[in-house]
Every structure is written in structure tokens, then in C-alpha cells.
Scaffold this motif. Structure first.
Motif, PDB file in Angstrom:
ATOM      1  N   MET A   1       0.841  -1.165   0.000  1.00 16.33           N
ATOM      2  CA  MET A   1       0.000   0.000   0.000  1.00 16.33           C
ATOM      3  C   MET A   1       0.897   1.242   0.000  1.00 16.33           C
ATOM      4  O   MET A   1       1.758   1.384   0.863  1.00 16.33           O
ATOM      5  CB  MET A   1      -0.874  -0.047   1.266  1.00 16.33           C
ATOM      6  CG  MET A   1      -1.681   1.181   1.511  1.00 16.33           C
ATOM      7  SD  MET A   1      -2.773   1.001   2.937  1.00 16.33           S
ATOM      8  CE  MET A   1      -1.708   1.603   4.219  1.00 16.33           C
ATOM      9  N   LYS A   2       0.685   2.119  -0.952  1.00 14.81           N
ATOM     10  CA  LYS A   2       1.486   3.346  -1.040  1.00 14.81           C
ATOM     11  C   LYS A   2       0.913   4.393  -0.097  1.00 14.81           C
ATOM     12  O   LYS A   2      -0.284   4.568  -0.009  1.00 14.81           O
ATOM     13  CB  LYS A   2       1.464   3.885  -2.469  1.00 14.81           C
ATOM     14  CG  LYS A   2       2.199   2.996  -3.445  1.00 14.81           C
ATOM     15  CD  LYS A   2       3.321   3.784  -4.083  1.00 14.81           C
ATOM     16  CE  LYS A   2       4.047   2.948  -5.112  1.00 14.81           C
ATOM     17  NZ  LYS A   2       5.410   2.691  -4.754  1.00 14.81           N
ATOM     18  N   ILE A   3       1.833   5.075   0.637  1.00 14.88           N
ATOM     19  CA  ILE A   3       1.405   6.185   1.481  1.00 14.88           C
ATOM     20  C   ILE A   3       2.272   7.405   1.173  1.00 14.88           C
ATOM     21  O   ILE A   3       3.394   7.276   0.709  1.00 14.88           O
ATOM     22  CB  ILE A   3       1.468   5.851   2.992  1.00 14.88           C
ATOM     23  CG1 ILE A   3       2.898   5.502   3.435  1.00 14.88           C
ATOM     24  CG2 ILE A   3       0.496   4.762   3.361  1.00 14.88           C
ATOM     25  CD1 ILE A   3       3.066   5.384   4.940  1.00 14.88           C
ATOM     26  N   SER A   4       1.724   8.584   1.460  1.00 12.27           N
ATOM     27  CA  SER A   4       2.448   9.831   1.235  1.00 12.27           C
ATOM     28  C   SER A   4       3.557   9.961   2.264  1.00 12.27           C
ATOM     29  O   SER A   4       3.465   9.434   3.375  1.00 12.27           O
ATOM     30  CB  SER A   4       1.461  10.994   1.367  1.00 12.27           C
ATOM     31  OG  SER A   4       2.159  12.205   1.495  1.00 12.27           O
ATOM     32  N   GLY A   5       4.611  10.678   1.919  1.00  9.36           N
ATOM     33  CA  GLY A   5       5.741  10.879   2.816  1.00  9.36           C
ATOM     34  C   GLY A   5       5.371  11.524   4.134  1.00  9.36           C
ATOM     35  O   GLY A   5       5.997  11.268   5.158  1.00  9.36           O
ATOM     36  N   VAL A   6       4.315  12.366   4.144  1.00 13.49           N
ATOM     37  CA  VAL A   6       3.926  13.034   5.384  1.00 13.49           C
ATOM     38  C   VAL A   6       2.985  12.184   6.246  1.00 13.49           C
ATOM     39  O   VAL A   6       2.652  12.563   7.357  1.00 13.49           O
ATOM     40  CB  VAL A   6       3.292  14.428   5.128  1.00 13.49           C
ATOM     41  CG1 VAL A   6       4.338  15.395   4.603  1.00 13.49           C
ATOM     42  CG2 VAL A   6       2.114  14.323   4.203  1.00 13.49           C
ATOM     43  N   ASP A   7       2.565  11.034   5.740  1.00 13.47           N
ATOM     44  CA  ASP A   7       1.696  10.137   6.513  1.00 13.47           C
ATOM     45  C   ASP A   7       2.479   9.053   7.245  1.00 13.47           C
ATOM     46  O   ASP A   7       1.894   8.167   7.864  1.00 13.47           O
ATOM     47  CB  ASP A   7       0.652   9.478   5.595  1.00 13.47           C
ATOM     48  CG  ASP A   7      -0.357  10.498   5.079  1.00 13.47           C
ATOM     49  OD1 ASP A   7      -0.607  11.493   5.786  1.00 13.47           O
ATOM     50  OD2 ASP A   7      -0.875  10.305   3.962  1.00 13.47           O
ATOM     51  N   ILE A   8       3.794   9.109   7.167  1.00 14.52           N
ATOM     52  CA  ILE A   8       4.634   8.110   7.831  1.00 14.52           C
ATOM     53  C   ILE A   8       4.560   8.324   9.343  1.00 14.52           C
ATOM     54  O   ILE A   8       4.610   9.451   9.816  1.00 14.52           O
ATOM     55  CB  ILE A   8       6.096   8.219   7.331  1.00 14.52           C
ATOM     56  CG1 ILE A   8       6.147   7.890   5.835  1.00 14.52           C
ATOM     57  CG2 ILE A   8       7.009   7.311   8.128  1.00 14.52           C
ATOM     58  CD1 ILE A   8       7.484   8.193   5.184  1.00 14.52           C
ATOM     59  N   ARG A   9       4.434   7.237  10.090  1.00  9.25           N
ATOM     60  CA  ARG A   9       4.346   7.288  11.551  1.00  9.25           C
ATOM     61  C   ARG A   9       5.357   6.333  12.170  1.00  9.25           C
ATOM     62  O   ARG A   9       5.713   5.323  11.554  1.00  9.25           O
ATOM     63  CB  ARG A   9       2.942   6.897  12.026  1.00  9.25           C
ATOM     64  CG  ARG A   9       1.844   7.818  11.519  1.00  9.25           C
ATOM     65  CD  ARG A   9       1.859   9.158  12.253  1.00  9.25           C
ATOM     66  NE  ARG A   9       0.937  10.112  11.678  1.00  9.25           N
ATOM     67  CZ  ARG A   9       1.272  11.081  10.828  1.00  9.25           C
ATOM     68  NH1 ARG A   9       2.510  11.219  10.425  1.00  9.25           N
ATOM     69  NH2 ARG A   9       0.384  11.924  10.371  1.00  9.25           N
ATOM     70  N   PRO A  10       5.797   6.598  13.419  1.00 10.78           N
ATOM     71  CA  PRO A  10       6.707   5.657  14.090  1.00 10.78           C
ATOM     72  C   PRO A  10       6.061   4.275  14.181  1.00 10.78           C
ATOM     73  O   PRO A  10       4.868   4.153  14.439  1.00 10.78           O
ATOM     74  CB  PRO A  10       6.882   6.260  15.485  1.00 10.78           C
ATOM     75  CG  PRO A  10       6.568   7.704  15.323  1.00 10.78           C
ATOM     76  CD  PRO A  10       5.534   7.779  14.245  1.00 10.78           C
ATOM     77  N   GLY A  11       6.865   3.257  13.941  1.00  8.01           N
ATOM     78  CA  GLY A  11       6.350   1.890  13.977  1.00  8.01           C
ATOM     79  C   GLY A  11       5.952   1.369  12.607  1.00  8.01           C
ATOM     80  O   GLY A  11       5.806   0.162  12.428  1.00  8.01           O
ATOM     81  N   ASN A  12       5.749   2.282  11.620  1.00 11.83           N
ATOM     82  CA  ASN A  12       5.423   1.826  10.263  1.00 11.83           C
ATOM     83  C   ASN A  12       6.572   0.994   9.707  1.00 11.83           C
ATOM     84  O   ASN A  12       7.734   1.259  10.006  1.00 11.83           O
ATOM     85  CB  ASN A  12       5.192   3.004   9.316  1.00 11.83           C
ATOM     86  CG  ASN A  12       3.861   3.714   9.496  1.00 11.83           C
ATOM     87  OD1 ASN A  12       3.658   4.777   8.948  1.00 11.83           O
ATOM     88  ND2 ASN A  12       2.955   3.143  10.257  1.00 11.83           N
ATOM     89  N   ILE A  13       6.238   0.010   8.896  1.00 12.64           N
ATOM     90  CA  ILE A  13       7.234  -0.789   8.186  1.00 12.64           C
ATOM     91  C   ILE A  13       7.167  -0.359   6.722  1.00 12.64           C
ATOM     92  O   ILE A  13       6.100  -0.414   6.115  1.00 12.64           O
ATOM     93  CB  ILE A  13       6.946  -2.306   8.312  1.00 12.64           C
ATOM     94  CG1 ILE A  13       6.723  -2.712   9.779  1.00 12.64           C
ATOM     95  CG2 ILE A  13       8.059  -3.113   7.671  1.00 12.64           C
ATOM     96  CD1 ILE A  13       7.910  -2.557  10.682  1.00 12.64           C
ATOM     97  N   LEU A  14       8.309   0.078   6.197  1.00 12.32           N
ATOM     98  CA  LEU A  14       8.346   0.592   4.828  1.00 12.32           C
ATOM     99  C   LEU A  14       9.295  -0.222   3.973  1.00 12.32           C
ATOM    100  O   LEU A  14      10.311  -0.723   4.460  1.00 12.32           O
ATOM    101  CB  LEU A  14       8.816   2.050   4.822  1.00 12.32           C
ATOM    102  CG  LEU A  14       8.088   3.033   5.732  1.00 12.32           C
ATOM    103  CD1 LEU A  14       8.759   4.395   5.691  1.00 12.32           C
ATOM    104  CD2 LEU A  14       6.634   3.151   5.340  1.00 12.32           C
ATOM    105  N   GLU A  15       8.945  -0.322   2.694  1.00 12.71           N
ATOM    106  CA  GLU A  15       9.866  -0.908   1.727  1.00 12.71           C
ATOM    107  C   GLU A  15      10.563   0.272   1.074  1.00 12.71           C
ATOM    108  O   GLU A  15       9.924   1.123   0.449  1.00 12.71           O
ATOM    109  CB  GLU A  15       9.100  -1.731   0.694  1.00 12.71           C
ATOM    110  CG  GLU A  15      10.008  -2.612  -0.131  1.00 12.71           C
ATOM    111  CD  GLU A  15       9.229  -3.564  -1.029  1.00 12.71           C
ATOM    112  OE1 GLU A  15       9.647  -3.722  -2.180  1.00 12.71           O
ATOM    113  OE2 GLU A  15       8.212  -4.101  -0.576  1.00 12.71           O
ATOM    114  N   TYR A  16      11.882   0.347   1.268  1.00 12.78           N
ATOM    115  CA  TYR A  16      12.629   1.502   0.778  1.00 12.78           C
ATOM    116  C   TYR A  16      13.979   1.017   0.265  1.00 12.78           C
ATOM    117  O   TYR A  16      14.697   0.315   0.977  1.00 12.78           O
ATOM    118  CB  TYR A  16      12.798   2.517   1.919  1.00 12.78           C
ATOM    119  CG  TYR A  16      13.590   3.736   1.549  1.00 12.78           C
ATOM    120  CD1 TYR A  16      13.046   4.714   0.733  1.00 12.78           C
ATOM    121  CD2 TYR A  16      14.886   3.911   2.021  1.00 12.78           C
ATOM    122  CE1 TYR A  16      13.771   5.841   0.385  1.00 12.78           C
ATOM    123  CE2 TYR A  16      15.622   5.035   1.690  1.00 12.78           C
ATOM    124  CZ  TYR A  16      15.060   5.990   0.861  1.00 12.78           C
ATOM    125  OH  TYR A  16      15.774   7.099   0.519  1.00 12.78           O
TER     126      TYR A  16
END
Length: 187
Positions: A1-16
Motif C-alpha cells: 500500500m502506497k502512502i504519502s511521505g507526510v503520513d509516515i508514523r513511528p512503527g510503520n514498516i516501509l519498503e525503501y
């Protein structure tokens, strides 16, 4: 699921950049010139590297959905932590640094969520709020206004947080685990 850069929160797991990263800290910045951005501190869940990345609101990043399973914390074995699967009673040992800054809040018997990626545990999520006892609190400085002044206090797990002036030593309080902040008195 794509999210905006400003919607990132602590604890999120991202593919980067081809890796799986857990967001440790975020700081939303709005400079006088240019657009707002989110300064994100992340830790690679495969090799432990840390990085700081700036995401603008126009940037999108893939948020990874992990399988979540409930485990119970049993005990610490040196730097490692031993958890038990609530369904199968199978025990697994994980490195303590998987918890990051939340590590001191882990309590014996605590129910936690392990996040699994390809059947492999890569993250431990504690309850968002826990109860703790204040073991040491600074005295109130006379003349401080109650509305804006917080004083430093030390919890029974050794973590320093800021509390309102009326909170004294021996008080049971509720603490936000990931912000390491006072939430309220324990009921």
C-alpha cells in the motif's frame, strides 16, 4: 500500500531501496521557504543499519503489511529476549535491540505483537501505553505556573520522562511507550 511521505508514523514498516525498514522517529518540518517534509529515522530490519531520510508530501513510499501474531514475553537471556507463541506454546528467541527505545518498557508476562515477514519475526510491538511507577521526581520549583511547567522524573525501569508538577515519587502513571511521555495517572 502506497502512502504519502507526510503520513509516515513511528512503527510503520516501509519498503525503501530494496529493504524492509521500521520507522523509529519522525519530525515534521515546515521551513520558511519550500514545502514541508518529514524527517524520518529508520532501521533496516534485515541487517540493522540505520538511516535518516527526508520525504516530501509528494513522495510516496510502500508501506508493508506484515503478518501479526500475539506472543507473550517470558524472560531476558543476556541481550536476547524469549517469547512464547500463545497458540502453539513454541518459544522463540529474538535480539533485544529489535525493540529499540521501547525495550525498557517490556515487562514479564506482557502480551506483544510480533510482526512476521516471510514467516520470520522482524519486529516486536509493545502496547502503546503501559503503567509505570515513578521512583524519583524533582521537587516543584516555587513560582512555576502549573499549566506549562513539567519536571523530570525517573521511572522504575530507569527511563527519564517529564511529568506535571503535582506528580510525586511512588505515583503509578500511564506512559506512552513510543513517545516516552506522560499520559495520565494510573486508575
Amino acid at each position: 500500500m502506497k502512502i504519502s511521505g507526510v503520513d509516515i508514523r513511528p512503527g510503520n514498516i516501509l519498503e525503501y531501496e530494496g529493504g524492509i525498514w521500521k520507522v523509529a522517529k519522525i519530525q515534521h518540518t515546515q521551513p520558511g521557504k519550500g514545502g514541508a517534509y518529514m524527517q524520518v529515522e529508520m532501521k533496516n530490519l534485515q541487517d540493522g543499519r540505520k538511516t535518516n531520510v527526508r520525504f516530501r508530501s509528494a513522495d510516496t513510499v510502500e508501506r508493508v503489511r506484515l503478518d501479526t501474531k500475539e506472543f507473550q514475553f517470558l524472560y531476558a537471556e543476556g541481550e536476547d529476549l524469549v517469547f512464547m507463541d500463545n497458540d502453539t506454546y513454541e518459544q522463540i528467541t529474538l535480539p533485544g535491540d529489535l525493540l529499540g527505545d521501547a525495550r525498557p518498557f517490556l515487562q514479564d508476562g506482557m502480551q506483544v505483537n510480533l510482526e512476521l515477514w516471510d514467516e520470520k519475526p522482524i519486529s516486536v510491538e509493545l502496547p502503546a501505553q503501559v503503567e509505570a511507577t515513578i521512583v524519583e521526581a524533582d521537587a516543584v520549583v516555587k513560582g512555576q505556573t502549573a499549566s506549562s511547567s513539567y519536571k523530570p522524573a525517573i521511572l522504575d525501569n530507569g527511563v527519564r520522562i517529564m511529568v506535571p508538577p503535582h506528580i510525586g515519587s511512588g505515583t503509578r502513571i500511564i506512559v506512552d511507550v513510543y513517545e516516552q511521555a506522560y499520559v495520565g495517572k494510573a486508575g
